[in-house]
Enzyme design. Structure first.
Site, PDB file in Angstrom:
ATOM      1  N   ARG A   1      -4.426   0.564  -1.463  1.00 26.07           N
ATOM      2  CA  ARG A   1      -3.832  -0.773  -1.601  1.00 26.07           C
ATOM      3  C   ARG A   1      -3.560  -1.072  -3.060  1.00 26.07           C
ATOM      4  O   ARG A   1      -4.423  -0.837  -3.912  1.00 26.07           O
ATOM      5  CB  ARG A   1      -4.795  -1.845  -1.101  1.00 26.07           C
ATOM      6  CG  ARG A   1      -5.166  -1.709   0.340  1.00 26.07           C
ATOM      7  CD  ARG A   1      -6.014  -2.912   0.762  1.00 26.07           C
ATOM      8  NE  ARG A   1      -6.662  -2.592   2.016  1.00 26.07           N
ATOM      9  CZ  ARG A   1      -7.968  -2.454   2.191  1.00 26.07           C
ATOM     10  NH1 ARG A   1      -8.805  -2.644   1.178  1.00 26.07           N
ATOM     11  NH2 ARG A   1      -8.451  -2.155   3.352  1.00 26.07           N
TER      12      ARG A   1
ATOM     13  N   HIS B   1       4.728   0.372   0.808  1.00 24.03           N
ATOM     14  CA  HIS B   1       5.158  -0.399   1.981  1.00 24.03           C
ATOM     15  C   HIS B   1       4.161  -1.502   2.324  1.00 24.03           C
ATOM     16  O   HIS B   1       3.012  -1.472   1.870  1.00 24.03           O
ATOM     17  CB  HIS B   1       5.314   0.520   3.202  1.00 24.03           C
ATOM     18  CG  HIS B   1       4.017   1.175   3.613  1.00 24.03           C
ATOM     19  ND1 HIS B   1       3.616   2.392   3.120  1.00 24.03           N
ATOM     20  CD2 HIS B   1       3.030   0.769   4.446  1.00 24.03           C
ATOM     21  CE1 HIS B   1       2.452   2.712   3.650  1.00 24.03           C
ATOM     22  NE2 HIS B   1       2.068   1.738   4.457  1.00 24.03           N
TER      23      HIS B   1
ATOM     24  N   GLU C   1       3.854   8.030   8.491  1.00 27.79           N
ATOM     25  CA  GLU C   1       3.756   7.209   9.702  1.00 27.79           C
ATOM     26  C   GLU C   1       5.116   6.687  10.105  1.00 27.79           C
ATOM     27  O   GLU C   1       6.071   6.731   9.323  1.00 27.79           O
ATOM     28  CB  GLU C   1       2.779   6.048   9.469  1.00 27.79           C
ATOM     29  CG  GLU C   1       3.195   5.101   8.368  1.00 27.79           C
ATOM     30  CD  GLU C   1       2.047   4.196   7.895  1.00 27.79           C
ATOM     31  OE1 GLU C   1       0.885   4.448   8.251  1.00 27.79           O
ATOM     32  OE2 GLU C   1       2.332   3.253   7.151  1.00 27.79           O
TER      33      GLU C   1
ATOM     34  N   GLN D   1       0.820  -1.227   0.000  1.00 27.80           N
ATOM     35  CA  GLN D   1       0.000   0.000   0.000  1.00 27.80           C
ATOM     36  C   GLN D   1       0.844   1.261   0.000  1.00 27.80           C
ATOM     37  O   GLN D   1       2.053   1.217   0.241  1.00 27.80           O
ATOM     38  CB  GLN D   1      -0.884  -0.003   1.236  1.00 27.80           C
ATOM     39  CG  GLN D   1      -0.055  -0.151   2.505  1.00 27.80           C
ATOM     40  CD  GLN D   1      -0.881  -0.154   3.774  1.00 27.80           C
ATOM     41  OE1 GLN D   1      -0.888   0.843   4.475  1.00 27.80           O
ATOM     42  NE2 GLN D   1      -1.567  -1.255   4.065  1.00 27.80           N
TER      43      GLN D   1
ATOM     44  N   HIS E   1       0.301   5.657   1.142  1.00 30.77           N
ATOM     45  CA  HIS E   1      -0.571   6.719   1.650  1.00 30.77           C
ATOM     46  C   HIS E   1      -0.213   8.028   0.948  1.00 30.77           C
ATOM     47  O   HIS E   1       0.959   8.252   0.616  1.00 30.77           O
ATOM     48  CB  HIS E   1      -0.364   6.921   3.161  1.00 30.77           C
ATOM     49  CG  HIS E   1      -0.500   5.661   3.950  1.00 30.77           C
ATOM     50  ND1 HIS E   1      -1.672   4.969   4.064  1.00 30.77           N
ATOM     51  CD2 HIS E   1       0.419   4.965   4.680  1.00 30.77           C
ATOM     52  CE1 HIS E   1      -1.468   3.904   4.842  1.00 30.77           C
ATOM     53  NE2 HIS E   1      -0.218   3.882   5.219  1.00 30.77           N
TER      54      HIS E   1
HETATM   55  O1  LIG Z   1      -5.207  -1.937   4.206  1.00 29.04           O
HETATM   56  P1  LIG Z   1      -4.717  -2.822   5.270  1.00 29.04           P
HETATM   57  O2  LIG Z   1      -3.923  -3.975   4.784  1.00 29.04           O
HETATM   58  O3  LIG Z   1      -5.794  -3.261   6.208  1.00 29.04           O
HETATM   59  O4  LIG Z   1      -3.677  -1.942   6.124  1.00 29.04           O
HETATM   60  C1  LIG Z   1      -4.027  -0.722   6.711  1.00 29.04           C
HETATM   61  C2  LIG Z   1      -2.988  -0.331   7.742  1.00 29.04           C
HETATM   62  O5  LIG Z   1      -1.747  -0.191   7.099  1.00 29.04           O
HETATM   63  C3  LIG Z   1      -0.643   0.120   7.913  1.00 29.04           C
HETATM   64  O6  LIG Z   1       0.497   0.266   7.127  1.00 29.04           O
HETATM   65  C4  LIG Z   1      -0.897   1.401   8.676  1.00 29.04           C
HETATM   66  O7  LIG Z   1      -0.924   2.481   7.814  1.00 29.04           O
HETATM   67  C5  LIG Z   1      -2.207   1.295   9.393  1.00 29.04           C
HETATM   68  O8  LIG Z   1      -2.470   2.511  10.056  1.00 29.04           O
HETATM   69  C6  LIG Z   1      -3.336   0.942   8.422  1.00 29.04           C
HETATM   70  O9  LIG Z   1      -4.546   0.838   9.119  1.00 29.04           O
END
Ligand SMILES: O=P(O)(O)OC[C@H]1O[C@@H](O)[C@@H](O)[C@@H](O)[C@@H]1O
Length: 650
Positions: free
Chosen positions: A508, A488, A430, A411, A413
């Site tokens: 994602r 990441h 983060e 994913q 951000h």
């Molecule tokens: O989209 P998924 O796989 O559930 O991951 C979501 C999670 O990812 C992580 O890297 C963080 O950024 C978390 O704060 C986030 O909630």
């Protein structure tokens, strides 16, 4: 700094108080039969000496808080009744005296109210909004805080005259003119007469005592003297029954008992408990009777609190965790003492500190128990979050524990810039601190340098896309800074503490082909991810931190601390501390701090009160907390975060 004077019947106490802490304290003979101004002028000299030792002038203090016996008009700063102590104080103009003689603003209150304020702000009644104080001494003083405010009444006597409620009709004559008051039946001034008139007195060992106070009474009773036992029983009965009436009248959560008799606190409290259980209408349900914390100094602390507009509201805040299910979640979090909700989908995240429209941290203990973080911020944005914070703005960080049994999605951000091109998106940089991990747990962070954009896109749907990513093997205490726009994934087998901008936007690109129990895959957001992805983020966008970044400082004995700056980005500053001993911190009234205890419990000391931060727990130190200390007997690791200085200034 606030100068304080607690005028007593026999002793006057005085002191200098800063931030709820006693910087200096002393006492002198009260000379209550003499004129008030002579006594105040004498105490003034002692206070000046105290200030000099602190390199201060008395006039540099914020003000002078005075407590007096009798009823007090705290608006006009006048004493209304004296009952034989400093009889001229009814005519005395405290305000003008303090102005002319000390160049200080004065605030004055009744002594029992002052003691209650001291216990409420900094002591045994700290955690309740409905409290009562009873001082069992020469006289009997009472005061009441109801729904967070001192009860005053229409003539300044509200809650103050509990020593004069009737407990024994046809009983002893009181100094107030009535008959059978609590003071007449069970106070220090009445005691000698009660004892001497008792039918067993002639054979009592109490006859050998020159001074007949409660201390002597309890001692002789403990030694089996029949007269002392009988009088002690009488007093306990009178006090206990009075407490029942107070509970019926004021409905306090806590009753704090102070005064000389509390040398025998254990037996007194046990006796009160019994009487209340037997006689109170609801069997004393939820009423706690406790001993004063500041047995000798509640008055001077409370006199200083007269200058606080509100109760000390800036103590550490502890919240209920908000658990979130996730397809990749697990049970590693149980190893830090958490009991997570049972559900079909495992728990993936514990939101430790959150202020979002759809999710709120809720205070778990103390004065604000049950309030949400949002409510606290709306009431006092600068006090809780920091300088310049507006009440409509959310808390800037979101703190989480991530319990990844399986890999999280691959994913990215968005950052501030890419959010401008994407709808409903919030920027999210983060950082992660590895609390625990299973063997070979990995972190994927950043696309390898020799991978082209086309190559990456072409492989997105194939699990082998992970080979195009930098990967790191987790170690306890390793930390990763993930700048927004960096690709990441947190690998399975990691328990992570996460500090991030307050955002819930994740794009994602792959969920590794995973399906949920209903055979559904989770939504992917490849186009949005590509809009914000930075292909060649420099490695400082990731940064795994080395222990060599530590600064180390030995203190006395074998105490020490070690600090490792983990992140200083424009959004937050995060450091890992290892501590054995005591360390000072200060929010400088500028910005909140957050703490997370990694491997042991910690003690946080603030405004003379102790708070325990349990292992595996987070807390928020409000911006206006000022000085606080962290103490640890064991070598303990904790994570300390705050905003970056730029963010506070902007
Ligand atoms: O989209 P998924 O796989 O559930 O991951 C979501 C999670 O990812 C992580 O890297 C963080 O950024 C978390 O704060 C986030 O909630």
């Amino acid at each position: 700094m606030i100068a304080t004077i607690d005028l007593g019947g026999t002793q006057t106490k005085y002191g200098l108080i800063h931030n709820g802490e006693i910087v200096s304290a002393g006492q002198c003979e009260a000379k209550a039969q003499g004129p008030i101004h002579e006594h105040l002028n004498e105490v003034k000299v002692y206070l000046e000496d105290m200030c000099q030792k602190q390199d201060l002038k008395l006039s540099d203090c914020r003000g002078l808080g005075i407590l007096s016996t009798g009823l007090v008009n705290n608006q006009e700063m006048r004493v209304l009744t004296t009952n034989g102590k400093y009889d001229d104080s009814k005519e005395f103009d405290f305000k003008t005296w303090a102005q002319d003689e000390l160049s200080l603003e004065v605030r004055i209150e009744n002594d029992a109210r002052g003691a209650l304020l001291g216990e409420w702000h900094f002591g045994a009644a700290y955690d309740v909004e409905n409290a009562m104080m009873i001082t069992l001494g020469t006289g009997i003083g009472t005061a009441v805080i109801s729904e967070g405010r001192l009860l005053k009444g229409s003539r300044y006597s509200g809650g103050n005259l509990g020593g004069h409620i009737l407990v024994n009709s046809g009983g002893r004559k009181c100094t107030c003119g009535a008959v059978g008051c609590l003071e007449a039946e069970a106070s220090g001034w009445a005691l000698p007469e009660i004892v001497r008139e008792h039918e067993f007195y002639q054979k009592s060992s109490l006859r050998d005592e020159v001074k007949l106070g409660f201390k002597e009474l309890f001692q002789h009773a403990d030694q089996g003297d029949a007269c002392a036992i009988a009088v002690r029983e009488h007093c306990l009965k009178m006090w206990g029954e009075a407490l029942v009436s107070y509970i019926h009248l004021f409905d306090p959560e806590k009753i704090v008992i102070g005064g000389g008799v509390m040398h025998s606190a254990a037996m007194i409290l046990a006796s009160f408990d019994k009487t209340i259980k037997e006689m109170e209408w609801r069997g004393g349900e939820n009423v706690k009777v406790v001993q004063a914390k500041h047995t000798d100094n509640a008055g001077i602390l409370g006199a200083a609190a007269l200058f606080q507009e509100h109760k000390q509201v800036y103590a550490p805040l502890f919240f209920e965790p908000v658990y979130k299910s996730a397809i990749w979640g697990g049970s590693l979090i149980e190893s830090i003492g958490r009991q997570v909700p049972v559900s079909d989908v495992p728990t993936g995240e514990s939101w430790e500190i959150v202020d979002r429209s759809d999710e709120q941290s809720c205070v778990s203990e103390g004065l604000y128990k049950g309030s949400t973080l949002r409510q606290l911020i709306e009431n006092d944005p600068e006090g809780i979050v920091g300088l310049g914070h507006q009440k409509e703005d959310a808390f800037p960080l979101l703190l989480k524990i991530i319990d990844a049994e399986q890999d999280l999605s691959l994913q990215v951000h968005p950052d501030e810039e890419s959010c401008k091109h994407l709808s409903d998106s919030e920027p999210k940089t983060e950082m992660w601190y590895v609390l625990d991990h299973q063997v070979d747990a990995q972190i994927l962070a950043g696309i390898k340098d020799d991978v082209s954009q086309e190559e990456f896109r072409a492989k997105i749907e194939d699990p082998s896309v992970r080979e195009l990513m930098h990967s790191y093997t987790s170690e306890k205490g390793s930390a990763f800074f993930i700048k927004a726009t960096t690709m990441h994934a947190i690998g399975g087998g990691n328990l992570i503490y996460e500090i991030q901008q307050n955002s819930n936007t994740t794009y994602r690109v792959s969920d590794w082909g995973r399906l949920d129990k209903d055979g559904q895959s989770r939504e992917l957001h490849v186009e949005q991810a590509m809009t914000c992805l930075e292909y060649k983020n420099p490695t400082d966008a990731i940064v795994p931190y080395e222990l060599s970044d530590c600064s180390f400082e030995a203190q006395e004995n074998d105490d020490f601390f070690q600090v490792r700056q983990l992140t200083t980005c424009q959004f937050f500053q995060v450091a890992e501390f290892k501590l054995k001993g005591l360390l000072n911190f200060n929010t400088e009234n500028r910005c909140f701090h957050t703490l997370y205890a990694v491997d042991n419990d910690l003690k946080i000391i603030h405004s003379g009160c102790d708070f325990i931060l349990n292992r595996g727990q987070s807390c928020l130190i409000p911006a206006r907390a000022g000085d606080y200390q962290i103490e640890s007997r064991e070598n303990t690791t904790f994570i300390h975060s705050r905003l970056s200085p730029q963010q506070v200034e902007s």
